[in-house]
Scaffold this active site. Structure first.
Site, PDB file in Angstrom:
ATOM      1  N   TYR A  42       0.778  -1.229  -0.125  1.00 20.47           N
ATOM      2  CA  TYR A  42      -0.015   0.173  -0.022  1.00 20.47           C
ATOM      3  C   TYR A  42       0.931   1.464  -0.057  1.00 20.47           C
ATOM      4  CZ  TYR A  42      -3.589   3.573   1.332  1.00 20.47           C
ATOM      5  OH  TYR A  42      -4.125   4.557   1.578  1.00 20.47           O
ATOM      6  N   HIS A 336      11.998  71.331 -22.290  1.00 26.88           N
ATOM      7  CA  HIS A 336      12.602  69.971 -22.806  1.00 26.88           C
ATOM      8  C   HIS A 336      11.487  69.542 -23.542  1.00 26.88           C
ATOM      9  CE1 HIS A 336      15.204  66.331 -23.490  1.00 26.88           C
ATOM     10  NE2 HIS A 336      14.046  65.914 -23.669  1.00 26.88           N
ATOM     11  N   GLU A 337      10.194  69.475 -23.141  1.00 20.92           N
ATOM     12  CA  GLU A 337       9.143  68.833 -23.661  1.00 20.92           C
ATOM     13  C   GLU A 337       8.436  69.883 -24.765  1.00 20.92           C
ATOM     14  OE1 GLU A 337       8.843  65.826 -23.521  1.00 20.92           O
ATOM     15  OE2 GLU A 337       9.801  65.495 -21.872  1.00 20.92           O
ATOM     16  N   HIS A 340      10.382  69.413 -27.914  1.00 16.27           N
ATOM     17  CA  HIS A 340       9.896  68.218 -28.717  1.00 16.27           C
ATOM     18  C   HIS A 340       8.637  68.485 -29.610  1.00 16.27           C
ATOM     19  CE1 HIS A 340      12.827  65.036 -27.440  1.00 16.27           C
ATOM     20  NE2 HIS A 340      12.437  65.218 -26.203  1.00 16.27           N
ATOM     21  N   ASP A 411      16.452  60.061 -25.565  1.00 18.60           N
ATOM     22  CA  ASP A 411      16.337  60.756 -27.037  1.00 18.60           C
ATOM     23  C   ASP A 411      17.427  60.438 -27.683  1.00 18.60           C
ATOM     24  OD1 ASP A 411      14.000  61.800 -26.175  1.00 18.60           O
ATOM     25  OD2 ASP A 411      15.105  63.938 -25.548  1.00 18.60           O
TER      26      ASP A 411
END
Ligand code: ATP
Length: 497
Positions: A42, A336-337, A340, A411
């Site tokens: 078993y 910066h943005e 862009h 970038d």
């Protein structure tokens, strides 16, 4: 058979006991021995069951719900090619009649998350096969021979499982095949070599009339790294490209993942497909999921378009962060943005859809562009325009502060990649040239030449538009985010000033 012999034994034992009692034999020692034997039996069986559940049950076999080609969005050409190849398995008598050699391996090559695993699963479903999956990295071990042993076990397991399930074929899917199937370089990686050799041997051992038939499907993101031996006829000789989905494909994938989600009627999957240019299937699935999460956060019952837009930003740029920035830092990021954004409008009027100052992922601000048309050919002016847009952030910082910051690192990575495309396409002053002819010094020189030229152009263009910066800066700092229309209005008022 085994079951019956056990029953016979159980039946025979009491009869024997009765017979011995009848003969006047003391049966107690026999009973005692039988109890011990039964206990041992078993426990051994119990342990056997345990092995079957852990070691015995394969971690490779995937018993997922049947997965069909209909559940894969886009990829129409890949699906067609795959089905055609699979018909070799399905219509066996036909191919035997024509004397066609059996197909042993199919290679799915393409960027991550495009549905290669899904295609392999659907292939198993289409051919009514057992499906076993493994990843190349699972075969990598420090000890020589272990990986090879695993390959052998995988094939053996596929055959046994298929027989047991009464199937006439088995599909083995190996993801990241380049990990074991990379180019062999003569003795340095003996373990990898042995694993690959074993895979080749197993593939050579696949015969047309064997039952169950094994079909190997492998996936890779880096086909160029694979050893020639793996790709030669008779091995992985069917190569199917699984590329990023086009707009129609994206819409299809979105509709598949939207099936179990409640969307507002105004949500247009076509518009979302436009907004998710260059997203993979996995990213689109993530957009659907994230949008549902945003809807839940706002306790909405239906998912709205704005939830999708937030989800797209999250998948593209990362989750919003709570990073505290100083006033000076915010001003620099805003300039910066704006650099862009202004340049993007100059290169492609009407292309800015949002300028934002909120920190996201690794970035402190971002500009979101209007979806582009799916495009596969780029001209030199287009690519130069892209470079000017990526450099414009740094150019703006130089204009206002006389120096640059670490904010332009990402970038520059993008700009350098575009230069690489220009060089490899013969679109620079070097003329038509092969990348293998380039030394690191010549790469550095041509990169400098192109970037310096575009940086000069970007600065000159922005310098003429200082008034736009002045017109938009304070509003952006106050509002944190400007949509495309507001930004263009500010730009016009700055130009008029
Ligand atoms: P990897 O190269 O990283 O292993 P893969 O190409 O095998 O990626 P899958 O594992 O098949 O990509 O896809 C990941 C998840 O992305 C899928 O579970 C599914 O939710 C979604 N997905 C990817 N492509 C599709 C598609 N064409 N249709 C529907 N869902 C897709």
């Amino acid at each position: 058979m085994r079951k019956y012999s056990l029953e016979l034994l159980i039946g025979f034992f009491p009869v024997l006991l009765l017979f011995l009692i009848y003969m006047g034999v003391n049966v107690l020692p026999f009973v005692f021995l039988a109890v011990i034997a039964a206990a041992v039996l078993y426990t051994a069986q119990g342990r056997g069951k345990l092995t079957a559940l852990t070691g015995g049950k394969s971690r490779n076999e995937v018993k997922a719900a049947p997965f069909s080609f209909d559940q894969i969005g886009g990829q129409e050409r890949a699906k067609e090619e795959l089905v055609e190849a699979l018909d070799f398995l399905v219509k066996r008598d036909k191919i035997e009649k024509l004397g066609i050699r059996p197909l042993k391996g199919i290679l799915l090559a393409g960027p991550p998350g495009t549905g290669k695993t899904l295609l392999a699963k659907a292939a198993a479903h289409y051919t009514d096969s057992i499906y076993l999956a493994a990843s190349g990295s699972e075969f990598v071990e420090m000890y020589v021979g272990v990986g090879a042993g695993r390959v052998r076990d995988l094939f053996k397991e596929a055959r046994t499982k298929a027989k047991k399930a009464g199937k006439s074929s088995a599909v083995i899917f190996i993801d990241e095949i380049e990990v074991i199937g990379g180019k062999r370089d003569g003795g340095q990686h003996r373990e990898y070599d042995q694993t690959l050799n074993q895979l080749l041997t197993e593939m050579d051992g696949i015969h047309a009339n064997e039952s169950p038939r094994i079909l190997l499907i492998a996936a890779t993101n880096r086909k160029e790294m694979l050893d020639g031996a793996l790709l030669r006829p008779g091995r992985f000789d069917r190569h199917i490209g699984v590329e990023l989905p086009d707009k129609k494909g994206r819409q299809h994938i979105l509709s598949i993942h939207a099936a179990n989600k409640p969307l507002e009627d105004s949500v247009s999957l076509e518009r979302l497909a436009e907004q998710t240019y260059s997203f993979s299937g996995a990213q689109l699935e993530s957009v659907m999921n994230e949008a549902a999460i945003y809807a839940m956060r706002e306790a909405c019952e239906l998912i709205a378009e704005r939830h999708f837009l937030m989800a797209i930003d999250k998948v593209m740029l990362g989750e919003k962060t709570d990073r505290e920035t100083s006033e000076e830092e915010r001003r620099r990021v805003a300039l910066h943005e704006l650099g862009h954004a202004i340049m993007a409008e100059l290169v492609r009027p009407g292309s800015v859809s949002q300028v934002a100052l909120s920190p996201r992922g690794g970035a402190l601000g971002y500009v979101r562009h209007q979806p582009q048309q799916d495009q596969y050919l780029y001209t030199k002016p287009f690519l130069n325009g892209q470079i000017r847009i990526t450099l414009a952030g740094a150019a703006a910082e130089e204009m206002f502060y006389g120096d640059r910051s670490t904010g332009s690192r990402g970038d520059f990575d993008q700009a350098v990649n575009i230069v690489k495309t220009l060089v490899e396409s013969g679109l620079t002053s070097l003329g038509i040239i092969h990348a293998s002819m380039m030394t690191p010094e010549s790469w550095a020189a041509i990169t400098k030449e192109v970037l310096d030229e575009q940086m000069l152009a970007a600065k000159a263009l922005l310098e003429e538009r200082r008034d736009i910066f002045a017109a938009a800066l304070e509003t952006l700092l106050k509002e944190e985010s400007l949509d495309g229309e507001t930004f263009r209005r500010l730009m016009r008022s700055g130009e008029a000033a």
